[in-house]
Design a protein around this motif. Sequence first.
Motif, mmCIF file in Angstrom:
data_model
loop_
_atom_site.group_PDB
_atom_site.id
_atom_site.type_symbol
_atom_site.label_atom_id
_atom_site.label_comp_id
_atom_site.label_asym_id
_atom_site.label_seq_id
_atom_site.Cartn_x
_atom_site.Cartn_y
_atom_site.Cartn_z
ATOM 1 N N UNK A 21 -3.865 -3.648 -1.731
ATOM 2 C CA UNK A 21 -4.454 -2.923 -0.602
ATOM 3 C C UNK A 21 -3.323 -2.317 0.202
ATOM 4 N N UNK A 22 -3.444 -1.032 0.546
ATOM 5 C CA UNK A 22 -2.328 -0.360 1.194
ATOM 6 C C UNK A 22 -2.699 0.267 2.514
ATOM 7 N N UNK A 23 -1.694 0.659 3.406
ATOM 8 C CA UNK A 23 -2.009 1.565 4.508
ATOM 9 C C UNK A 23 -1.156 1.847 5.716
ATOM 10 N N UNK A 78 2.585 -3.574 1.950
ATOM 11 C CA UNK A 78 2.740 -5.019 1.746
ATOM 12 C C UNK A 78 2.583 -5.837 3.024
ATOM 13 N N UNK A 79 2.090 -5.233 4.081
ATOM 14 C CA UNK A 79 2.032 -5.929 5.368
ATOM 15 C C UNK A 79 0.843 -6.876 5.474
ATOM 16 N N UNK A 80 -0.332 -6.389 5.068
ATOM 17 C CA UNK A 80 -1.521 -7.234 5.033
ATOM 18 C C UNK A 80 -2.499 -6.649 4.027
ATOM 19 N N UNK A 81 -2.921 -7.455 3.073
ATOM 20 C CA UNK A 81 -3.819 -6.968 2.030
ATOM 21 C C UNK A 81 -4.494 -8.154 1.355
ATOM 22 N N UNK A 82 -5.543 -7.857 0.597
ATOM 23 C CA UNK A 82 -6.248 -8.901 -0.127
ATOM 24 C C UNK A 82 -5.702 -9.007 -1.546
ATOM 25 N N UNK A 83 -5.309 -10.223 -1.917
ATOM 26 C CA UNK A 83 -4.862 -10.481 -3.278
ATOM 27 C C UNK A 83 -6.073 -10.514 -4.211
ATOM 28 N N UNK A 84 -5.827 -10.636 -5.506
ATOM 29 C CA UNK A 84 -6.919 -10.647 -6.475
ATOM 30 C C UNK A 84 -7.926 -11.756 -6.202
ATOM 31 N N UNK A 85 -7.446 -12.869 -5.629
ATOM 32 C CA UNK A 85 -8.342 -13.993 -5.347
ATOM 33 C C UNK A 85 -9.078 -13.848 -4.013
ATOM 34 N N UNK A 235 4.059 3.394 2.632
ATOM 35 C CA UNK A 235 4.336 4.476 1.699
ATOM 36 C C UNK A 235 5.312 4.020 0.619
ATOM 37 N N UNK A 236 6.364 3.343 1.028
ATOM 38 C CA UNK A 236 7.356 2.866 0.051
ATOM 39 C C UNK A 236 6.719 1.931 -0.970
ATOM 40 N N UNK A 237 5.864 1.026 -0.487
ATOM 41 C CA UNK A 237 5.221 0.072 -1.378
ATOM 42 C C UNK A 237 4.220 0.773 -2.292
#
Length: 309
Positions: A21-23, A78-85, A235-237
Motif C-alpha cells: 500500500x503506497x501514498x 513504506x510509512x504505513x500500509x497493510x501487509x498480506x496478512x 515515491x521512492x518506495x
Amino acid sequence: MTVRTQRTRLFAAGAVLASVSLALTACSSSSTDTGSGAPNASATVNEVKVDDKLAALVPADIKSAGKLAVGSDASYAPNEFKADNGKIEGMDVDLITAVAARLGLKVDVQDSGFTAIIPGIQSNKFQIGMSSLTDNKEREQTVDMVTYFNAGSAIAVKKGNPDKINADDLCGKKVAVQTGTTQAQEITDTRNPACAKAGKPGIVNDGDKFDLQTDVTNAVVSGRDQLMMADSPVVDYAIKQSGGQLEKLGATYDAAPYGIALAKGSALTPAVQGAVQSLIDDGTYKQILTKWGVEAGALDKSTVNGAVS
C-alpha cells in the motif's frame, strides 16, 4: 500531510505492487534529496525499555487504559500500509509502537481515511495521528504536532519518461494525486495559478484525485495518468516496488517535517516528544528508519509544533 481510505487495487495478483500500500504528503522546490535506501526487514532494532520519568508524564486515564488509539491511513508504504496478512505495518507503525513502549504503553493502530484522522483526534476517537502528516502552520491551529521525520515532495513517471515531461512545467498534464495531500494543494494553490499566469492550460481537472495512494500509483502504471506526485519516501518506495515500470522525475523538493498529531494542548504531547527524542538519542529511531530504507529523512531533534510554513 494528506489523505486516504480503502478501495480495491488495480495491481491484482501477479502485479508488482499487489502486496504493497503506497501514498502521500509534502511540497514545492529545493534540491534537497530525502530519498530512501533499500528496506531491510532483518535489520536489528533495540528492545525498547520504559523510561520512568517519561512514563510519569502520561495522563492518568491513558496510563490506566494501557494503550494509545492511533489513527493511520494504511495506504502509504513504506510509512504505513497493510501487509498480506492484513496487519498494518511500516516505519510510522514501528516508531509509534516504540514511542508507546518507552512510555509503558501499547498501541492500537486503526486504519482510517486520511482526512478523518485529525477530526478523530478532536472527537477523542484517537489519541494519536501517525500517518505521514506534514507539520504545517494550518494543522498546528487544530492539533499539536511532534516532529519526527523530514520528507519532501517528488514526482514519478513511466520508465523512460515517454511523454518527455519537465518536472518544472506540468501545465496541461494528467497528474495523479491523493485527495487532501500537500501535493493536491500544491496543484491548486501554486502550479495551476503559475500555468494561468504563463497563458498555459492547467493541470487537468486540478489533478486526478484518489482516496488511496495505491490507486494513485496504479493510475500511472496503467497509463490512465502521465505522472504522480506524492511524498518523497512514498515515491521512492513505489519506484522500487514497480519492477522497473516507474522512474523519478527530477529531485525531491520542499522538504518539511512530519509530525505526530495529538489534541491541541494535550498533556500527552510532552511525553510523546520526550519519547521520540529518547529514541533518537539511543539509536533506536535510526534503526527503525534503516529497517524501512528511509534513513535519509532522519532528524536529530524532535520539536513540538515546529512547522516551517
